[in-house]
Design a protein around this motif. Sequence first.
Motif, PDB file in Angstrom:
ATOM      1  N   LYS B  38       0.833  -1.208   0.000  1.00  0.00           N
ATOM      2  CA  LYS B  38       0.000   0.000   0.000  1.00  0.00           C
ATOM      3  C   LYS B  38       0.865   1.254   0.000  1.00  0.00           C
ATOM      4  CE  LYS B  38      -4.416   1.154   0.631  1.00  0.00           C
ATOM      5  NZ  LYS B  38      -5.719   0.925   1.215  1.00  0.00           N
ATOM      6  N   LYS B  41       1.927   2.469  -3.384  1.00  0.00           N
ATOM      7  CA  LYS B  41       0.858   3.119  -4.136  1.00  0.00           C
ATOM      8  C   LYS B  41       0.699   4.562  -3.695  1.00  0.00           C
ATOM      9  CE  LYS B  41      -1.885  -0.822  -5.421  1.00  0.00           C
ATOM     10  NZ  LYS B  41      -3.088  -1.590  -5.203  1.00  0.00           N
ATOM     11  N   ASN B  42       0.752   4.749  -2.364  1.00  0.00           N
ATOM     12  CA  ASN B  42       0.629   6.112  -1.853  1.00  0.00           C
ATOM     13  C   ASN B  42       1.792   6.981  -2.303  1.00  0.00           C
ATOM     14  OD1 ASN B  42      -1.753   5.572  -0.611  1.00  0.00           O
ATOM     15  ND2 ASN B  42      -0.792   4.984   1.332  1.00  0.00           N
ATOM     16  N   TRP B  45       1.269   8.096  -5.865  1.00  0.00           N
ATOM     17  CA  TRP B  45       0.267   9.158  -5.950  1.00  0.00           C
ATOM     18  C   TRP B  45       0.849  10.487  -5.468  1.00  0.00           C
ATOM     19  CZ3 TRP B  45      -4.149  10.614  -7.972  1.00  0.00           C
ATOM     20  CH2 TRP B  45      -4.875  11.626  -7.356  1.00  0.00           C
TER      21      TRP B  45
END
Lengths: 423, 288
Positions: B38, B41-42, B45
């Motif tokens: 996770k 992914k952050n 972004w």
Amino acid sequence: MIKLKFLRVFAKLKLAILFLLMIAGFSIIGTIIEQDQSIDYYQNSYSNLLFFDKIEFWKLLIFFGLDHIYKTWWFLFLLFLFGTCLLSCTFTQQFPTLRLARRCNFKLTQKEFKKQPYNMKLNNLYFFKCLKNFKAKNYNLFHQKNIIYCYKGILGRFAPIIVHIAMLLVLMGNTIAAFGSFNAQELIAKGEIFQIQNTISKSFFTRIPDYPIRVNDFWIEYGTENNIKQFYSNLSILNPNGNESLHKTISVNFPLRFKNLTFYQTDWNIIGLRIKLRNQNYQLPLTSLTKVKNIWVTWIPFNKDLGLTLILNNFNGNFSLYTNDGSSLGIFNIGDQIPNFMELKIFEIIYETGLQIKADPGITLIYFGFGLLIVSSLVSYFSFTQFWLAKTENEFFIGATTNRAKLNLRFEFLNLSLPFKLN
Amino acid sequence: MTLWLTLLTNPSFANSIYLILFETMFCYWIAIKYPKLKILKNLCWVGALLSNILLFLILASRWFISGYFPLSNLYESLLFLDWCLLFILLIIERKNKTKLIGAIILPVALLIISFANLILPSPMQSATPLVPALQSNWLMMHVSMMMLSYSTLILGSLLSILFLVITNAPKFNLLLTKKNIKAQLLENIDNWSYRTIGLGFPFLTIGIIAGAVWANEAWGSYWSWDPKETWALITWLVFAAYIHARLTQGWIGKKAAILGSLGFFVVWICYLGVNFLGQGLHSYGFLS
């Protein structure tokens, strides 16, 4: 009917794509070979290029018109063929689909459903329950007994037709321009009156207006970094009696429109000096150097072999003077008294303004086509999605297709049908 | 205020974007290999968002200082192209969970910014006063639409190239262990490519039309076969052929992808390559 058959040949998409790529290909040649140069230029640039050790490339180049490729008859003919393709496609392919689309398109048999990219058998009980979901997703529904047709995004189906019509309008505007347009360039000194004479391009049917135009003034505006900010020309359009019928200041990007003519500020030059020598006023020509930009030179004669060389290399109105032996006298301003030289005074630089004058009867149609093209090409992005539902005594079919957003339809299809799936 | 402005227009500030993009690129690549992490992914972004905001700030401060729309030279247009690419990426990220698109956009974005900051000589990076011909509101419309269309078309044709790479590389199995997943992925890429090019095409149309109208307002001819114009037309023709082949001729998959990836090179020739060919109306003052 024969006519239509003839058109059908051109309506073949493969032919149209072939023309598209051919136009693209020939256009590339035009960007590689420098256009509109003199024969000497090509002779020098391609002097070493020979075919079969005999034929010189530059001769071929001139023969096929590769030096002005976009104006050759065969390139224009290619454009014409492409236009024909567009026209025939619009009439023989697109308009018939328009007529078909107006009819409700029901599907009945299982075979027809199997042909759709997305199809499924659903639980018979949910036939009408399913409809609510279509309504919620803004589909248009058509219902006939036990068969239903719904669609969304019909604009996406029509817009490509409008795109083609818009392109035809632009091409038509271009053709109209060939009858009755002209393009002229004039270099006019400040204060002079002129008529349009120096036409660069002109069609056979063009009548060039003969009313006089006066250049009242020309000036340059400078920015903070001594850069040129803008050029201005103050123009008066006169009627045959010499009275002013329109008066306006034009600048780059802000042309003057008068009847069917447009006046553009495109160029400028310095052509001369007004000087005072021994209490007499003279006008001297200035010549610009061909290899360096924005440098003007002249010679101010005092007698047969004594004089001064003047060099003007900036826009501020200051200039440098050199004596016969090449020594510099310094930098002076316009209006300065030059010491020791017979009361020489340089009091004015004569500018001329470069105007482009154009008439184009096709431009309204072209702009209209442009506007239509912008809107219709954007609308073309919408996807046209269709659903068919049919219920027989013990079966319930659903089928769907779309022309563009296939992935979205997959989700939508599963969303709409999975809850009712026949196990 | 002035302190902020000098900071924003400082070249080292643009270099920080370079570093962020570099980091984000690896995040995207690793995120493909380990899709369950996770934090990666952050990071992806945040990196894309941050560099997008920084690029916006640089362009905005240039606009504020010079007083005109900051798209007057090659440097600014490169930054804007980068901004557009990242902006499209952010929009796609919101709708779509795939990291694949980021993984192919980021290298391009990184190349663009390194070309702009490291290769382009510094006099060309500074803003210069606009020449009279460029002082028009059409500048904004024409150039921004062109850059937007370039970035959309670059992404669309990159997806086509990706399609070809995945189909032709037998060892491309980072996460594609099952065959039907690969088929599904290819179908997705195929349609993404088509939809992206389908959006870029009207942008290109608008951009070219805006340029034509502007030219007609400035010097009275809406088309003069200048090399840049011609190449924009060639780009338009190639993508028109692509769209027709797909929509009417029903091309999908490999055939369409070959035509689409041809578009990638045509866009770059149109944007930068033409300036190697010679001087025209659209000279950037580079390589002359």
